[in-house]
Design a protein around this motif. Structure first.
Motif, PDB file in Angstrom:
ATOM      1  N   ILE A 166       5.240   1.415 -16.731  1.00  0.00           N
ATOM      2  CA  ILE A 166       6.650   1.339 -17.117  1.00  0.00           C
ATOM      3  C   ILE A 166       7.536   1.813 -15.967  1.00  0.00           C
ATOM      4  O   ILE A 166       8.552   1.191 -15.636  1.00  0.00           O
ATOM      5  CB  ILE A 166       6.905   2.158 -18.396  1.00  0.00           C
ATOM      6  N   LEU A 167       7.105   2.906 -15.327  1.00  0.00           N
ATOM      7  CA  LEU A 167       7.858   3.414 -14.169  1.00  0.00           C
ATOM      8  C   LEU A 167       7.930   2.354 -13.078  1.00  0.00           C
ATOM      9  O   LEU A 167       8.987   2.119 -12.489  1.00  0.00           O
ATOM     10  CB  LEU A 167       7.190   4.675 -13.609  1.00  0.00           C
ATOM     11  N   ASN A 168       6.799   1.680 -12.830  1.00  0.00           N
ATOM     12  CA  ASN A 168       6.744   0.637 -11.810  1.00  0.00           C
ATOM     13  C   ASN A 168       7.693  -0.495 -12.142  1.00  0.00           C
ATOM     14  O   ASN A 168       8.352  -1.051 -11.262  1.00  0.00           O
ATOM     15  CB  ASN A 168       5.314   0.080 -11.705  1.00  0.00           C
ATOM     16  N   PHE A 169       7.744  -0.848 -13.412  1.00  0.00           N
ATOM     17  CA  PHE A 169       8.587  -1.945 -13.874  1.00  0.00           C
ATOM     18  C   PHE A 169      10.048  -1.664 -13.559  1.00  0.00           C
ATOM     19  O   PHE A 169      10.807  -2.547 -13.195  1.00  0.00           O
ATOM     20  CB  PHE A 169       8.371  -2.107 -15.383  1.00  0.00           C
ATOM     21  N   LYS A 170      10.426  -0.391 -13.702  1.00  0.00           N
ATOM     22  CA  LYS A 170      11.827  -0.026 -13.502  1.00  0.00           C
ATOM     23  C   LYS A 170      12.161   0.233 -12.035  1.00  0.00           C
ATOM     24  O   LYS A 170      13.328   0.358 -11.684  1.00  0.00           O
ATOM     25  CB  LYS A 170      12.154   1.232 -14.323  1.00  0.00           C
ATOM     26  N   ALA A 171      11.120   0.360 -11.223  1.00  0.00           N
ATOM     27  CA  ALA A 171      11.380   0.800  -9.852  1.00  0.00           C
ATOM     28  C   ALA A 171      11.635  -0.380  -8.917  1.00  0.00           C
ATOM     29  O   ALA A 171      11.327  -1.523  -9.237  1.00  0.00           O
ATOM     30  CB  ALA A 171      10.196   1.601  -9.339  1.00  0.00           C
ATOM     31  N   SER A 172      12.189  -0.075  -7.740  1.00  0.00           N
ATOM     32  CA  SER A 172      12.409  -1.120  -6.741  1.00  0.00           C
ATOM     33  C   SER A 172      11.081  -1.466  -6.083  1.00  0.00           C
ATOM     34  O   SER A 172      10.148  -0.664  -6.081  1.00  0.00           O
ATOM     35  CB  SER A 172      13.396  -0.631  -5.692  1.00  0.00           C
ATOM     36  N   SER A 173      11.011  -2.679  -5.483  1.00  0.00           N
ATOM     37  CA  SER A 173       9.719  -3.183  -5.051  1.00  0.00           C
ATOM     38  C   SER A 173       9.110  -2.382  -3.906  1.00  0.00           C
ATOM     39  O   SER A 173       7.895  -2.246  -3.824  1.00  0.00           O
ATOM     40  CB  SER A 173       9.829  -4.653  -4.676  1.00  0.00           C
ATOM     41  N   ASP A 174       9.938  -1.838  -3.006  1.00  0.00           N
ATOM     42  CA  ASP A 174       9.341  -1.119  -1.871  1.00  0.00           C
ATOM     43  C   ASP A 174       8.673   0.179  -2.333  1.00  0.00           C
ATOM     44  O   ASP A 174       7.615   0.573  -1.838  1.00  0.00           O
ATOM     45  CB  ASP A 174      10.373  -0.848  -0.773  1.00  0.00           C
ATOM     46  N   LYS A 175       9.282   0.842  -3.332  1.00  0.00           N
ATOM     47  CA  LYS A 175       8.658   2.060  -3.861  1.00  0.00           C
ATOM     48  C   LYS A 175       7.342   1.726  -4.557  1.00  0.00           C
ATOM     49  O   LYS A 175       6.360   2.444  -4.433  1.00  0.00           O
ATOM     50  CB  LYS A 175       9.604   2.731  -4.857  1.00  0.00           C
ATOM     51  N   VAL A 176       7.362   0.606  -5.297  1.00  0.00           N
ATOM     52  CA  VAL A 176       6.143   0.190  -5.988  1.00  0.00           C
ATOM     53  C   VAL A 176       5.051  -0.097  -4.970  1.00  0.00           C
ATOM     54  O   VAL A 176       3.903   0.305  -5.132  1.00  0.00           O
ATOM     55  CB  VAL A 176       6.401  -1.044  -6.877  1.00  0.00           C
TER      56      VAL A 176
ATOM     57  N   GLN B 251       4.668   1.146  -2.030  1.00  0.00           N
ATOM     58  CA  GLN B 251       4.188   2.421  -1.499  1.00  0.00           C
ATOM     59  C   GLN B 251       3.202   3.059  -2.487  1.00  0.00           C
ATOM     60  O   GLN B 251       2.136   3.538  -2.118  1.00  0.00           O
ATOM     61  CB  GLN B 251       5.395   3.343  -1.299  1.00  0.00           C
ATOM     62  N   TYR B 252       3.570   3.005  -3.775  1.00  0.00           N
ATOM     63  CA  TYR B 252       2.721   3.608  -4.794  1.00  0.00           C
ATOM     64  C   TYR B 252       1.402   2.856  -4.933  1.00  0.00           C
ATOM     65  O   TYR B 252       0.340   3.454  -5.058  1.00  0.00           O
ATOM     66  CB  TYR B 252       3.461   3.655  -6.136  1.00  0.00           C
ATOM     67  N   VAL B 253       1.476   1.517  -4.859  1.00  0.00           N
ATOM     68  CA  VAL B 253       0.250   0.719  -5.001  1.00  0.00           C
ATOM     69  C   VAL B 253      -0.712   1.020  -3.859  1.00  0.00           C
ATOM     70  O   VAL B 253      -1.927   1.164  -4.052  1.00  0.00           O
ATOM     71  CB  VAL B 253       0.582  -0.790  -5.070  1.00  0.00           C
ATOM     72  N   LEU B 254      -0.173   1.151  -2.654  1.00  0.00           N
ATOM     73  CA  LEU B 254      -1.022   1.489  -1.499  1.00  0.00           C
ATOM     74  C   LEU B 254      -1.716   2.829  -1.711  1.00  0.00           C
ATOM     75  O   LEU B 254      -2.915   2.975  -1.499  1.00  0.00           O
ATOM     76  CB  LEU B 254      -0.166   1.564  -0.223  1.00  0.00           C
ATOM     77  N   TRP B 255      -0.923   3.806  -2.164  1.00  0.00           N
ATOM     78  CA  TRP B 255      -1.481   5.134  -2.448  1.00  0.00           C
ATOM     79  C   TRP B 255      -2.571   5.019  -3.516  1.00  0.00           C
ATOM     80  O   TRP B 255      -3.605   5.672  -3.455  1.00  0.00           O
ATOM     81  CB  TRP B 255      -0.349   6.068  -2.914  1.00  0.00           C
ATOM     82  N   GLY B 256      -2.307   4.115  -4.504  1.00  0.00           N
ATOM     83  CA  GLY B 256      -3.220   3.976  -5.645  1.00  0.00           C
ATOM     84  C   GLY B 256      -4.573   3.406  -5.276  1.00  0.00           C
ATOM     85  O   GLY B 256      -5.507   3.438  -6.076  1.00  0.00           O
ATOM     86  N   MET B 257      -4.714   2.843  -4.059  1.00  0.00           N
ATOM     87  CA  MET B 257      -6.018   2.314  -3.661  1.00  0.00           C
ATOM     88  C   MET B 257      -6.950   3.419  -3.189  1.00  0.00           C
ATOM     89  O   MET B 257      -8.139   3.193  -3.034  1.00  0.00           O
ATOM     90  CB  MET B 257      -5.842   1.294  -2.544  1.00  0.00           C
ATOM     91  N   GLY B 258      -6.395   4.565  -2.960  1.00  0.00           N
ATOM     92  CA  GLY B 258      -7.216   5.685  -2.536  1.00  0.00           C
ATOM     93  C   GLY B 258      -7.570   5.555  -1.066  1.00  0.00           C
ATOM     94  O   GLY B 258      -7.996   4.501  -0.615  1.00  0.00           O
ATOM     95  N   ASP B 259      -7.351   6.602  -0.304  1.00  0.00           N
ATOM     96  CA  ASP B 259      -7.653   6.552   1.117  1.00  0.00           C
ATOM     97  C   ASP B 259      -7.718   7.973   1.659  1.00  0.00           C
ATOM     98  O   ASP B 259      -6.761   8.737   1.533  1.00  0.00           O
ATOM     99  CB  ASP B 259      -6.544   5.769   1.834  1.00  0.00           C
ATOM    100  N   PHE B 260      -8.879   8.306   2.242  1.00  0.00           N
ATOM    101  CA  PHE B 260      -8.991   9.634   2.838  1.00  0.00           C
ATOM    102  C   PHE B 260      -8.138   9.720   4.105  1.00  0.00           C
ATOM    103  O   PHE B 260      -7.911  10.793   4.637  1.00  0.00           O
ATOM    104  CB  PHE B 260     -10.449   9.966   3.181  1.00  0.00           C
ATOM    105  N   GLY B 261      -7.672   8.545   4.584  1.00  0.00           N
ATOM    106  CA  GLY B 261      -6.857   8.520   5.789  1.00  0.00           C
ATOM    107  C   GLY B 261      -5.388   8.838   5.534  1.00  0.00           C
ATOM    108  O   GLY B 261      -4.588   8.877   6.465  1.00  0.00           O
ATOM    109  N   ASN B 262      -5.040   9.072   4.260  1.00  0.00           N
ATOM    110  CA  ASN B 262      -3.644   9.394   3.944  1.00  0.00           C
ATOM    111  C   ASN B 262      -3.199  10.733   4.515  1.00  0.00           C
ATOM    112  O   ASN B 262      -2.017  11.008   4.609  1.00  0.00           O
ATOM    113  CB  ASN B 262      -3.448   9.458   2.421  1.00  0.00           C
TER     114      ASN B 262
END
Lengths: 230, 335
Positions: free
Chosen positions: B164-174, B176-187
Motif C-alpha cells: 500500500i505504501l508503494n502504491f502511494k509513493a513516487s516511482s523513484d522511491k519505490v 530505491q525500495y525494490v532494490l533494497w528489497g532484493m537483499g545485498d551485502f554490498g549495501n
C-alpha cells in the motif's frame, strides 16, 4: 519442610480450595491423590511457586526440585548435560561446571541408577529412564524437597514400581521430603508414608495409607468416584 | 575426548570461514590477479586506483558485512527456535524480518530518509512490534504450529502494508525500495560499516551472554523457572537481542530469508548437540560461512553482473529444511 494453614489455591476467577491444612516433613514420601479436577495440579503448581496462593499461609523451608510432565525440547542434550542443568544456581555466568558440580552430577546419576546412560541423548532413552534422569536433575539441584507431578503416568508397570521404590529410597537415604501426585492407588499405598486425598467436598484428608484403608476413607473416596459424585 | 572433537570442529569451521572470507575478496565480477590483491591488502600496491577501490571499498566491506549479517540472522534464528520450542521458528518465518521491512519501507518511502540511523530505528521498531505481538500470541496459543501460522500471517500483513505504501509513493522511491528489497551485502559502504559492525557485534555478545538461560529453556519454562531462571527477564532479553540482530541485518542488507531458519539446523546436525555452550558459537560461525557462500554464489553469472541475494539464500537453505523435516524421526533434537 512445608507447612500450609488455611491455604487457598486456584486462579483469580476459579478458586478451587479455600482452606487447606497440611505439612510435609523431611524423610517422608507423601502421595497426593485426587480425581481429575480436584486441584492436584493446581496444588503442585502453587507449592512449586508457578502460581501464587490466593490466601492463607504457606511456609516452605528450603528449595524445591521438581519433576514435571512437560516434555521440553531436551532431545538433543545428553543425559549428563540435562542433569547438569540442575546445577544452574551453583554455576557462574556461562554455566561452566566445576569439579564439585561434576561430582554432584555423577552421584545423582548413580543414585537413580542411570550412570551407564550418561552419554546417551535424552531422545534415545526409554520413558522410565527419562523419568529417572529428571529425578537425577532434581537431586543435582541439592534441594531438601522434591515434588513430582504424575511421575509414573506414562510408565509401564515395572517402571512404575521401580520409580516409586527409588523415590522411597531417596527419601530414606538422603532425608528428602518427597511429594508425588499420582493416580496409581496400589503403588501409593505400598510406597507412601502418608496419603493426601484431595477432593472438592472434603478438602484435604491426610493419613497413613494403612489407617486410611482400615477406617474406610480410601474406600469411601473411591466409591464416591464410582457413584460419580466427586 | 569430547573436548578434542570440539576443538577439531572449531578449527575446521574457522579454516572454512577464513577460506570463504578470502574467496569473497579474491573473486568478483572484475578479475583482479591474486598477486595484486595481496599487494593491495598489504598496502604496497602501485597499480590501478580502481582496483584498490574495488578491493578495499567494495569487496572487503561486503565480506565483513556478509560475515556479520549471516551470524546475526543465524543466532537470531537459534534463539527463537529455543525460546518458542519450535525448530521451524526463524526471523523470517515469524514475520520479524517483515516487521523490519515495514519499518524500512516507512522510513524510505514515507519519511524519504536516507539516514541509516533512522532506517535502523524504524526497522527495529517494526521488528519489535511484531516480536511483541508474537509474544502475546504465544501466551494465547499453546500449539506451536498455530503460532508459526500466526507469524506467517503477520508477515503477510506487513507485506500488504508495504504494498500500500508503494502504491502511494513516487516511482523513484519505490525503485530505491525494490532494490533494497532484493537483499545485498554490498549495501554497506566502508563509511557505514563501523556502525553496522558495532551494533551487530554488540547483539552477538549479548547472545553469547544468554547461553545459560537458553540451555535451561530447553526443558520448558516451568522447569527453567524452578532451576532459577527469571523467565520474564530472560524472555525479554532474548527477544530484544533477536529484534536488534534481525533489525540491524535487515536495515543494512535488505530482507535476507532462510539463513535464520536453516543455519541452526546445519549447526545442530554438524555438532550433534543442542547444548548452546557449543551450539551458539557453531551457529554463529556457520551463519557467517553460509552468508559468505551465498554472497559468492551471486557472482555465478560471471562478468554479466550479479544475481540478487534473495534469489540465492533459498536455493542454499531450503533443501536443508526439507531434509530436516523428512528425517525428523531420526534427528535427536526433534524428539
Amino acid at each position: 519442610m512445608i507447612e500450609a494453614r488455611r491455604l487457598a489455591i486456584g486462579y483469580k476467577n476459579n478458586i478451587l480450595h479455600e482452606s487447606l491444612d497440611f505439612e510435609l516433613s523431611c524423610g517422608e514420601v507423601v502421595c497426593l491423590m485426587g480425581l481429575n479436577g480436584a486441584g492436584k495440579s493446581t496444588l503442585i503448581k502453587t507449592l512449586c511457586g508457578f502460581i501464587k496462593p490466593l490466601g492463607g499461609s504457606l511456609k516452605i523451608d528450603g528449595e524445591i526440585g521438581v519433576v514435571l510432565t512437560d516434555k521440553g525440547n531436551a532431545g538433543g542434550l545428553t543425559v549428563y548435560e540435562m542433569v547438569s542443568l540442575g546445577r544452574y544456581k551453583h554455576t557462574g555466568y556461562f554455566g561452566t561446571l566445576r569439579e564439585n558440580d561434576h561430582k554432584v552430577i555423577q552421584e545423582s546419576l548413580k543414585a537413580v541408577g542411570i550412570e551407564g546412560k550418561a552419554d546417551r541423548y535424552m531422545s534415545q532413552i526409554s520413558d522410565g529412564e527419562r523419568q529417572k534422569a529428571f529425578i537425577a536433575k532434581a537431586l543435582a539441584q541439592e534441594c531438601p524437597i522434591i515434588i513430582l507431578d504424575e511421575p509414573t503416568a506414562f510408565l509401564d508397570v515395572t517402571s512404575r514400581i521401580e520409580t516409586m521404590a527409588l523415590l522411597r529410597k531417596l527419601a530414606y537415604n538422603q532425608g528428602k521430603a518427597v511429594l508425588i501426585s499420582t493416580h496409581d492407588l496400589d503403588n501409593a499405598i505400598n510406597f507412601a508414608d502418608r496419603l493426601w486425598l484431595l477432593s472438592k467436598e472434603r478438602q484435604l484428608v491426610s493419613g497413613a495409607p494403612s489407617s486410611l484403608v482400615e477406617n474406610g476413607t480410601v474406600e469411601e473416596f473411591f466409591k464416591l468416584r464410582d457413584a460419580g459424585t466427586l | 575426548m569430547n573436548r578434542r572433537k570440539n576443538i577439531t570442529l572449531y578449527c575446521a569451521a574457522g579454516a572454512f570461514l577464513l577460506a570463504l572470507f578470502l574467496s569473497n575478496i579474491f573473486f568478483g565480477s572484475v578479475k583482479i590477479p591474486l598477486r595484486d590483491i595481496l599487494a593491495i591488502l598489504s598496502g604496497n600496491f602501485e597499480g590501478r586506483e580502481s582496483w584498490r577501490h574495488i578491493v578495499l571499498e567494495t569487496r572487503l566491506p561486503q565480506a565483513v558485512t556478509a560475515l556479520l549479517a549471516g551470524s546475526s540472522l543465524a543466532v537470531s534464528g537459534l534463539m527463537l527456535q529455543t525460546l518458542f520450542k519450535n525448530p521451524l521458528a526463524g526471523p523470517s518465518i515469524l514475520g520479524i524480518s517483515d516487521g523490519a521491512n515495514l519499518g524500512v519501507a516507512v522510513s524510505m518511502i514515507y519519511f524519504a530518509t536516507t539516514s541509516y540511523i533512522t532506517t535502523i530505528a524504524t526497522a527495529f521498531a517494526g521488528a519489535a512490534v511484531v516480536l511483541a505481538l508474537i509474544l502475546w500470541f504465544s501466551s494465547k496459543l499453546k500449539n506451536n504450529v498455530m503460532l508459526l501460522i500466526v507469524g506467517i500471517m503477520m508477515g503477510y500483513l506487513a507485506s500488504s502494508v508495504i504494498s500500500i505504501l508503494n502504491f502511494k509513493a513516487s516511482s523513484d522511491k519505490v525503485h530505491q525500495y525494490v532494490l533494497w528489497g532484493m537483499g545485498d551485502f554490498g549495501n554497506v559502504s566502508i563509511e557505514k560499516l563501523p556502525y553496522f559492525a558495532i551494533i551487530a557485534i554488540a547483539g552477538l555478545i549479548a547472545a553469547v551472554l544468554l547461553i545459560k538461560p537458553l540451555n535451561a529453556l530447553l526443558l520448558g519454562e516451568s522447569y527453567a523457572s524452578n532451576l532459577g531462571v527469571n523467565i520474564k527477564r530472560s524472555r525479554l532479553m532474548i527477544l530484544g537481542c533477536t529484534g536488534l540482530l534481525t533489525a540491524t541485518a535487515t536495515a543494512f542488507c535488505g530482507p535476507i530469508s532462510f539463513i535464520g531458519l536453516a543455519v541452526p539446523h546445519i549447526a545442530r546436525l554438524v555438532l550433534g548437540s543442542s547444548n548452546h555452550q557449543q551450539l551458539l558459537p557453531v551457529t554463529l560461525i556457520t551463519g557467517s560461512c553460509i552468508a559468505l557462500l551465498c554472497n559468492m554464489l551471486t557472482l555465478l553469472p560471471g562478468s554479466n553482473g550479479v544475481l540478487p541475494l534473495s534469489a540465492i539464500t533459498p536455493i542454499v537453505c531450503a533443501p536443508v529444511i526439507i531434509y530436516v523435516i523428512l528425517n525428523r524421526k531420526n534427528i535427536q533434537y526433534f524428539n
